[in-house]
Design a protein around this motif. Structure first.
Motif, short mmCIF file in Angstrom:
data_model
loop_
_atom_site.label_atom_id
_atom_site.label_comp_id
_atom_site.label_asym_id
_atom_site.label_seq_id
_atom_site.Cartn_x
_atom_site.Cartn_y
_atom_site.Cartn_z
N SER A 234 0.86 -1.23 0.00
CA SER A 234 -0.14 -0.09 0.07
C SER A 234 0.86 1.32 0.12
O SER A 234 1.98 1.26 0.48
CB SER A 234 -0.92 -0.15 1.16
N ILE A 235 0.31 2.04 -0.71
CA ILE A 235 1.09 3.57 -0.71
C ILE A 235 0.97 4.39 0.49
O ILE A 235 -0.12 4.23 1.12
CB ILE A 235 0.76 4.33 -1.73
N GLY A 236 2.08 4.71 1.04
CA GLY A 236 1.76 5.71 2.31
C GLY A 236 1.54 7.06 1.81
O GLY A 236 0.51 7.41 1.70
N PHE A 237 2.54 7.90 1.70
CA PHE A 237 2.23 9.55 1.12
C PHE A 237 3.25 9.85 -0.01
O PHE A 237 4.34 9.15 -0.15
CB PHE A 237 2.72 10.41 2.38
N SER A 238 2.54 10.68 -0.67
CA SER A 238 3.40 11.13 -1.79
C SER A 238 4.51 12.35 -1.38
O SER A 238 4.41 12.81 -0.31
CB SER A 238 2.54 12.05 -2.75
N VAL A 239 5.66 11.92 -2.13
CA VAL A 239 6.88 12.58 -1.69
C VAL A 239 7.60 13.46 -3.02
O VAL A 239 7.01 12.86 -4.12
CB VAL A 239 7.64 12.09 -0.75
N THR A 240 8.24 14.41 -2.68
CA THR A 240 9.43 14.73 -4.09
C THR A 240 10.71 14.80 -3.47
O THR A 240 10.75 14.87 -2.12
CB THR A 240 8.82 16.10 -4.28
N LYS A 241 11.75 14.68 -4.34
CA LYS A 241 12.87 14.90 -4.09
C LYS A 241 13.72 15.40 -5.49
O LYS A 241 13.93 15.03 -6.46
CB LYS A 241 13.72 13.45 -3.98
N GLY A 242 13.59 16.98 -5.16
CA GLY A 242 13.98 17.63 -6.21
C GLY A 242 12.76 17.53 -7.17
O GLY A 242 11.76 17.88 -6.91
N ALA A 243 13.16 17.31 -8.54
CA ALA A 243 12.07 17.30 -9.56
C ALA A 243 11.23 15.98 -9.65
O ALA A 243 10.17 15.68 -10.10
CB ALA A 243 12.48 17.84 -10.73
N GLN A 244 11.93 15.14 -9.03
CA GLN A 244 11.40 13.54 -8.93
C GLN A 244 10.35 13.55 -7.94
O GLN A 244 10.35 13.90 -6.73
CB GLN A 244 12.40 12.75 -8.64
N THR A 245 9.13 12.90 -8.41
CA THR A 245 7.96 12.44 -7.58
C THR A 245 8.00 11.23 -7.39
O THR A 245 8.51 10.33 -7.72
CB THR A 245 6.55 12.96 -8.11
N GLY A 246 7.26 10.59 -6.25
CA GLY A 246 7.10 9.37 -5.67
C GLY A 246 6.37 9.17 -4.45
O GLY A 246 5.44 9.98 -4.04
N PHE A 247 6.67 8.09 -3.66
CA PHE A 247 5.82 7.74 -2.40
C PHE A 247 6.66 7.05 -1.56
O PHE A 247 7.71 6.24 -1.70
CB PHE A 247 4.56 7.01 -2.75
N VAL A 248 6.50 7.09 -0.28
CA VAL A 248 6.91 6.30 0.85
C VAL A 248 6.29 5.09 1.27
O VAL A 248 4.87 5.27 0.94
CB VAL A 248 7.42 7.23 2.08
N THR A 249 6.49 4.21 1.70
CA THR A 249 5.87 2.71 1.92
C THR A 249 6.91 2.11 2.87
O THR A 249 7.98 2.68 3.49
CB THR A 249 5.85 2.21 0.75
N ALA A 250 6.57 0.86 3.10
CA ALA A 250 7.14 -0.08 4.13
C ALA A 250 8.45 -0.44 3.42
O ALA A 250 8.51 -0.94 2.25
CB ALA A 250 6.22 -1.31 4.75
N GLY A 251 9.30 -0.79 4.20
CA GLY A 251 10.93 -1.39 3.61
C GLY A 251 10.60 -2.72 3.34
O GLY A 251 11.19 -3.36 2.44
#
Length: 522
Positions: A234-251
């Protein structure tokens, strides 16, 4: 619309006092259904409630869609009680941060009481702090140990209690008890290890428990995101790193380089970094065509806005969104929990009374509109109830240099002085009075997973003298490994160290006022 695919009974999600007053959730696309009108959370009554505590007038708060209904179902509240609880949690949160700063090393923790969270309790190791705590609008408790001391005791037990053979499945700091709690299926064995350790025996309580957290893996298909062919998370939260977008989740959902596909099986992204065990977090960089949104699915065809990541008070309500069991709520119970899964121990988790099931791993924990963390593991299910642990989101952002996607409008950055701290990954701000000290990040620590450079930069108030120290846990105590204590408010530290736990200490040697601490860790 239910997304339940499997049910499991065990899975990984991961005081003596004086009273005075697992699988990540995907972007499941559901039919466009208009959300119910949000309920205003406001009270105009100054009459006392059933506990004798007067209700305080406050500005209206808007409940995110679906949250009031979930709180009523999972906490057994009426609609009015659910509204009042959220209002009180919002109203009392700033008091905790002020007390944490004012009390410094005497701060023993804070928590909410009563069904509607209308009572805030703040503890201190000094009787002299009682008037200030009461004046701030909280009840005061005097305790023998500070929160920092309890965290140090738990850190020692994490080293003393072996994961194999499994002696203790969970350890956590319980601020209400003012003790460190050890949960175990073998109480006598765990007690023997505790007695042999170099810790204050009265500060530890061993409790028998059948709790056996497991990661929330689920190989059954469903609407979520997939790792490889069949593993669902399951997706956690949307994030950005510079211009790159993505999401955090469980390792534990995937290793670095693992490829993901979305709820619709369209190519979605790639795991950029992952940690499990020790931590249970990861982040995925999304491919073009996937839009990062500051929203959390509420399980009823609508979304909740994410406006920030302020940590909720212990005793506050918190809700979880996952691809198996949808949307459920409970309470924040304890922080800084160490959970031993079959794969190893994960540190620094938050313990909750929210239920979860396999497939929910990585999903979002949210308190009103504040991101809290991603689902790690736990015990039980959403039929019989259970305990679920989450990895705090601020640690994930710090570990990977990410920025949380929020609905808050960006504010104009203040002009930087020639000595301002720029170019660092993490930033923490607070206020100190002369003679006080504060530990960052957030009174706990961060973990360096590899050897490398620790860079810290402190900006204090003009005309003051603030000092900066870097401390490392050596297995039995915190030791200063680098310091900058010359005159003036601004300090820098550069230290090359081995893997381990670290934290910064800021001390107001002369003068008082706000400061900003920025740092980058390996």
């Amino acid at each position: 619309m239910s997304r339940k695919h499997a049910v499991a009974t065990g899975y990984v999600l991961t005081i003596t006092a004086l009273t005075l007053a697992a699988v990540p959730a995907g972007a499941d696309r559901r039919p466009d259904v208009p959300a119910d009108p949000a309920s205003p959370l406001s009270r105009a009554s100054g009459a006392p409630d059933a506990t004798g505590t007067a209700r305080v007038r406050a500005a209206a708060v808007v409940a995110p869609p679906g949250m009031l209904e979930a709180l009523q179902r999972d906490l057994g509240l009426t609609a009015e009680q659910a509204e009042e609880r959220l209002l009180n949690e919002k109203r009392l949160a700033p008091i905790v941060e002020r007390m944490r700063t004012m009390l410094g090393t005497r701060f023993g923790g804070a928590w909410l009481r009563a069904k509607t969270a209308n009572t805030l309790v703040v503890s201190s190791t000094s009787v002299a702090d009682i008037p200030a705590i009461v004046a701030a609008g909280a009840q005061a408790e005097v305790v023998p140990r500070s929160l920092t001391q309890l965290a140090d005791i738990k850190a020692k037990l994490d080293i003393t209690l072996p994961p194999k053979p499994l002696v203790s499945s969970v350890r956590y700091v319980d601020v209400k008890r003012n003790k460190v709690v050890v949960l175990t299926s073998e109480p006598q064995s765990a007690q023997n290890f505790v007695q042999a350790s170099d810790v204050e025996q009265n500060a530890v309580v061993v409790l028998p428990s059948s709790e056996a957290p497991q990661p929330l893996y689920d190989l059954i298909g469903g609407a979520a995101y997939y790792v490889g062919v069949a593993s669902r998370c399951s997706i956690g939260f949307s994030v950005t790193k510079g211009a790159q977008t993505g999401f955090v989740t469980a390792g534990h959902c995937g290793k670095k380089g693992a490829v993901t596909s979305g709820f619709n099986r369209v190519a979605q992204g790639v795991f950029q970094a992952s940690s499990f065990p020790v931590d249970d977090h990861a982040w995925v960089a999304a491919k073009p065509g996937w839009t990062a949104t500051a929203a959390v699915d509420n399980g009823a065809g609508a979304t909740l806005p994410v406006t920030g990541a302020r940590a909720a008070i212990e005793g506050a309500s918190v809700c979880r969104s996952g691809s198996t069991s949808d949307f459920h709520c409970g309470l924040i119970q304890q922080r800084d929990a160490s959970v031993t899964y079959p794969q190893g121990t994960v540190f620094g988790l938050t313990r909750t009374s929210v239920c979860a099931e396999p497939g929910d791993s990585g999903g979002a924990f949210i308190a009103i509109d504040q991101a809290q963390g991603v689902t790690s593991g736990g015990s039980g299910d959403c039929g019989a109830g259970g305990v679920t642990y989450f990895q705090p989101v601020d640690e994930i952002l710090t570990a990977y240099g990410l920025t949380l996607k929020t609905t808050a409008a960006p504010t104009e950055a203040p002009a930087q002085s020639p000595e301002a701290c720029v170019g660092y990954l993490s930033l923490y701000q607070d206020t100190l009075a002369v003679g006080q000290s504060a530990l960052q990040p957030r009174g706990v620590y961060y973990r360096a997973r590899q050897g490398g450079l620790h860079s810290g930069c402190l900006n204090g108030p003009a005309g003051a003298d603030f000092d900066l120290e870097l401390l490392r846990w050596n297995g039995s105590a915190w030791r200063v490994v680098a310091s900058s204590d010359g005159p003036g408010p601004n300090k820098k530290i550069a230290y090359t160290g081995t893997p381990g736990r670290y934290r910064f200490r800021v001390t107001a040697t002369a003068g008082s006022g706000p400061y900003a601490l920025a740092f980058t860790a390996p």
